[in-house]
Scaffold this motif. Structure first.
Motif, PDB file in Angstrom:
ATOM      1  N   PRO A  34      57.647  56.224  52.996  1.00 38.69           N
ATOM      2  CA  PRO A  34      58.335  57.033  54.018  1.00 38.69           C
ATOM      3  C   PRO A  34      57.326  57.712  54.936  1.00 38.69           C
ATOM      4  N   TYR A  37      57.233  63.588  53.356  1.00 42.89           N
ATOM      5  CA  TYR A  37      57.742  63.940  52.037  1.00 42.89           C
ATOM      6  C   TYR A  37      59.104  64.609  52.159  1.00 42.89           C
ATOM      7  N   GLN A  38      59.939  64.412  51.137  1.00 45.85           N
ATOM      8  CA  GLN A  38      61.294  64.948  51.181  1.00 45.85           C
ATOM      9  C   GLN A  38      61.303  66.472  51.052  1.00 45.85           C
ATOM     10  N   GLY A  39      60.549  66.992  50.088  1.00 49.38           N
ATOM     11  CA  GLY A  39      60.558  68.433  49.863  1.00 49.38           C
ATOM     12  C   GLY A  39      59.363  69.110  50.483  1.00 49.38           C
ATOM     13  N   SER A  40      59.130  68.869  51.768  1.00 45.06           N
ATOM     14  CA  SER A  40      57.927  69.397  52.415  1.00 45.06           C
ATOM     15  C   SER A  40      57.892  70.915  52.428  1.00 45.06           C
ATOM     16  N   GLU A 390      56.226  65.275  45.162  1.00 43.52           N
ATOM     17  CA  GLU A 390      57.568  65.768  45.480  1.00 43.52           C
ATOM     18  C   GLU A 390      57.954  66.931  44.565  1.00 43.52           C
ATOM     19  N   SER A 394      58.829  70.642  45.969  1.00 48.56           N
ATOM     20  CA  SER A 394      60.116  71.251  45.650  1.00 48.56           C
ATOM     21  C   SER A 394      59.932  72.569  44.906  1.00 48.56           C
TER      22      SER A 394
END
Length: 495
Positions: A34, A37-40, A390, A394
């Motif tokens: 990606p 990152y998803q939980g930046s 991640e 998070s």
């Protein structure tokens, strides 16, 4: 003319054979990653040239001088880290041994002996006048060379040098792991100091409450139940303080071992205030993570070494050719360096197993299976690395929110305790309300400290997940694995 033509054909054949590479083309797995990152969370995206620290000393971002000193001591005295450096030195030695097979092997010899035969030696004539005693002196040299027609030696050397690179990455992984463990334990010690400060403050408050309950009981304003509750609360808090001191002692001992000190002579001065704050870290982008994790570099180099080992197994199906040369001088006296006393031998040999019961095919299958295993290990390591990043992002984001919420809860609990105590002193409420408020206030204060500890430890875990400032450029190339230096990645390998 025919002799020259044959020599030319033979030379061309050797040239063609020497370029025969039997190892498969190395192609590591490719991942679709990606863009972010998803939980930046609150962490910024790093620029490609941005690192956690100019020298990789990421712990300096926390601004604690004692932590800086402990990390420096760990780098100099931790025996586990030194053992990892020794393992890297051994891997380089194995690479040098494999590389030496590409060069001709030359040796020299000398010998002096005095020899005597038995007069009754087998097949010796009884009337023989030949001497039975004579000296033998000799000097000589020998050379042998195995032309690497099938790249077996080259592939073996490549495999060992790549394993040495993997060992260098393992050393960096061990260093980062120990550094993070030390920082984590040090933060725990400071967190326990803060908890002890909260407990001491609560104990002082509980002692005041006990005196108030005792006075009210003696004045027959309150029952003995209030005093019993106050004393129980005080004793419970004191026991909790003792347990916290025990946990601090154990954590201090763990720090001592990490920095190579004896726990009996090592101490960390206590502090009442928890001053550490989580720094703003450059999380970077996912595509950079493959270049920033030493454990990923290690399994990738192991995969490259397994790929080269396939070439070694394939070469076993072809003839193994060796050239040899010996020469020297031998004499019964010391007049060695004369032409009549010279001796020499030149030869070449080739060996090809005709029947081995399926040994070479089994070895080849084993090499392919090893390569497949390293590919799977590489994929698993990459996936685990992204999970750790991640998780860290998070945790840092959620814990920051949780810290604000718990701080508000702590303020409200302190206010409730103040009101309950005031009502009890005025005789408007019983001590049960004070006891409940005391338990709630102490629990929220301790939880607030624990959340702040977890925030710092989550930041440490994120730093570790991001590679701690390490980049693949720090990995030695194959040529550098053969070069010995006194210090490898900051740790002495010369014992």
């Amino acid at each position: 003319m025919k002799r020259c033509t044959r020599a030319l054909i033979a030379s061309l054949g050797v040239t063609l054979l020497s370029g025969c590479e039997l190892a498969p083309v190395y192609d590591p797995p490719h991942f679709i990653l990606p863009e972010s990152y998803q939980g930046s969370g609150p962490f910024q995206v790093a620029r490609p040239d941005e690192a956690l620290s100019p020298r990789g000393d990421w712990w300096t971002l926390f601004g604690d001088e004692q932590l800086n000193q402990l990390e420096d001591q760990l780098g100099r005295a931790n025996p586990t880290l030194q053992a990892a450096a020794d393992a890297y030195a051994q891997a380089r030695s194995l690479a040098a041994e494999a590389q030496s097979g590409l060069s001709p092997q030359v040796s020299a010899s000398a010998g002096v002996s005095e020899n005597k035969e038995s007069v009754n030696r087998l097949f010796r004539s009884p009337t023989s006048r030949a001497p039975i005693r004579e000296a033998s002196n000799q000097i000589g040299a020998a050379a042998s060379w195995e032309p690497d027609f099938w790249h077996a030696l080259r592939d073996s050397a490549h495999a060992q040098k790549r394993l040495a690179q993997a060992s260098a990455a393992d050393l960096a992984t061990a260093r980062l792991s120990l550094q993070a463990e030390l920082a984590n334990d040090y933060v725990a010690v400071r967190g326990l100091d803060a908890q002890l400060a909260v407990l001491r403050q609560s104990i002082a408050s509980y002692q005041t409450a006990v005196e108030v309950a005792r006075l009210r009981t003696h004045g027959e304003i309150a029952s003995g139940l209030d005093l019993a509750r106050a004393l129980s609360q005080l004793d419970s808090a004191q026991a909790q303080e003792t347990e916290t001191r025990l946990q601090r002692d154990l954590m201090q001992h763990a720090v001592a071992v990490l920095v190579g000190a004896m726990p009996s002579t090592f101490s960390i001065a206590p502090m009442n205030e928890f001053r550490l704050v989580p720094p703003q870290l450059p999380a970077g982008v996912p595509s950079e993570l493959l270049q920033r994790r030493p454990d990923i570099a290690s399994v990738e180099r192991q995969m490259a070494a397994a790929n080269a080992s396939i070439g070694v197994s394939r070469a076993a199906f072809y003839p193994n050719v060796t050239f040899s040369l010996t020469g020297g001088f031998q004499d019964s006296g010391f007049n060695l360096l004369s032409l009549p006393n010279s001796l020499w031998s030149v030869g070449a040999g080739a060996m090809l197993p005709l029947f081995d019961g399926g040994l070479r095919r089994a070895q080849l299958r084993h090499s392919w299976a090893q390569y497949a295993q390293t590919r799977d290990n590489y994929r698993a390591t990459v996936l685990a690395a992204f999970q750790e990043v991640e998780d860290g992002l998070s945790q840092t984001q959620r814990l920051a929110t949780e810290d604000g919420q718990e701080h508000e809860a702590s303020d409200q609990a302190a206010q409730a305790l103040s009101i309950s105590t005031m009502l009890y002193k005025d005789g408007l409420d019983n001590y049960l309300s004070v006891s409940v408020a005391q338990v709630q206030a102490l629990a929220t204060q301790l939880t607030e400290v624990q959340i702040r500890i977890r925030q710092i430890q989550a930041a440490i875990a994120l730093v570790r997940a991001l590679g701690g400032g390490w980049t693949v450029q720090a990995l030695p190339d194959e040529k550098q694995t053969l070069q010995y230096t006194k210090a490898d990645y900051g740790v002495s390998a010369n014992k």
